[in-house]
Motif scaffolding. Structure first.
Motif, short mmCIF file in Angstrom:
data_model
loop_
_atom_site.label_atom_id
_atom_site.label_comp_id
_atom_site.label_asym_id
_atom_site.label_seq_id
_atom_site.Cartn_x
_atom_site.Cartn_y
_atom_site.Cartn_z
N CYS A 1 3.53 2.98 -7.74
CA CYS A 1 3.04 4.32 -7.43
C CYS A 1 3.09 5.16 -8.71
O CYS A 1 3.68 4.75 -9.71
N SER B 1 4.26 0.64 1.27
CA SER B 1 3.07 1.09 1.97
C SER B 1 3.03 0.48 3.36
O SER B 1 3.19 -0.75 3.51
N LYS C 1 0.40 0.31 5.05
CA LYS C 1 -0.93 -0.33 5.13
C LYS C 1 -1.62 -0.05 6.46
O LYS C 1 -2.37 -0.88 6.98
N THR D 1 1.93 10.52 2.42
CA THR D 1 0.86 9.70 2.98
C THR D 1 0.07 9.08 1.84
O THR D 1 0.25 9.43 0.68
N SER D 2 -0.84 8.20 2.20
CA SER D 2 -1.74 7.63 1.18
C SER D 2 -2.91 8.56 0.89
O SER D 2 -3.63 8.38 -0.08
N ASP E 1 -0.38 13.00 -0.64
CA ASP E 1 0.09 12.51 -1.93
C ASP E 1 -0.58 13.26 -3.08
O ASP E 1 -1.78 13.11 -3.31
N THR F 1 -1.91 5.28 6.81
CA THR F 1 -0.88 4.73 5.94
C THR F 1 0.11 5.78 5.47
O THR F 1 -0.26 6.88 5.08
N TYR G 1 3.57 6.17 2.74
CA TYR G 1 4.31 5.58 1.64
C TYR G 1 5.78 5.98 1.79
O TYR G 1 6.10 7.17 1.79
#
Length: 221
Positions: A107, A122, A124, A157-158, A185, A211, A213
């Motif tokens: 990251c 993650s 995913k 979050t992603s 993010d 997703t 993180y």
């Protein structure tokens, strides 16, 4: 706080202020001078000194020291997980399968208190946990906790724009004991939030709406 080493199971500001001071020396009026024309007299008012805005207070959870267990993504090998990743000592398990995998990935480096995070777990995608007939458990991170323990989660979050919920669930009853809102993010910050456990048991966290993180989870007092 003990550092965990995971192995794959066979199938399982204080605010800062700047204050300015203005010193004013008043001249005594000359008694022999004629009185100034009132209409022509202009009073000079000193501008107030600029004060620097207080910096936002640091989240106290970041510097809190607790005794217990933790998982830190920095300690894991980068990989896509298609089977449960288990630590027999601490009890943390990353619940993954071939159909519902997790991933340990790099990251953007971000300094949070004393910790520099360079990796994240993650999810995913969304996870789920249920009990009873047709029970499911995928894309979750599970661990033991005792009554009065704090579960402190570092997460984003992603997404670059959307917040997402992270559910904290009792694995016996499937009751949600708390929900953490993971921030979008921005490449440098993260949500650090706490849920307090009311009874001994096993608990898990999982993301929904996409997703999440996970950088670190700390459990203890």
């Amino acid at each position: 706080m003990k550092k965990i080493t995971l192995s794959i199971a066979a199938l399982a500001m204080a605010a800062a202020f700047t204050t300015g001071f203005v010193s004013c020396n008043d001249k005594k009026a000359d008694n022999n001078a004629p009185a100034a024309d009132a209409a022509a007299t202009t009073e000079t008012v000193a501008e107030p000194a600029a004060t620097e805005a207080a910096a936002p207070a640091e989240n106290p959870l970041i510097s809190r020291k607790i005794e217990g267990i933790y998982i830190n993504a920095n300690d894991l090998e980068k990989a896509v997980l298609t089977a449960p990743l288990v630590d027999e000592v601490s009890g943390f398990t990353l619940n993954a399968s071939e159909e519902k995998s997790l991933e340990v990935k790099s990251c953007d480096p971000r300094q949070i208190g004393e910790d520099l995070f360079t990796q994240a777990i993650s999810t995913k995608g969304s996870g789920k946990y249920t009990v009873g007939e047709g029970a499911v458990n995928y894309r979750t991170i599970s661990f033991p906790a005792k009554a009065g323990d704090s579960i402190i989660v570092y997460a984003t979050t992603s997404s670059k724009t959307d917040e997402r919920p992270l559910h904290v669930v009792n694995m016996v009853t499937a009751e949600e004991i708390g929900t953490i809102t993971m921030m979008a993010d921005n490449g440098k910050d993260m949500t650090v939030a706490e849920v307090v456990v009311k009874e001994d048991g096993n608990y898990c966290v999982y993301s929904t709406s996409g997703t999440g993180y996970i950088y670190q989870i700390k459990v203890g007092k």
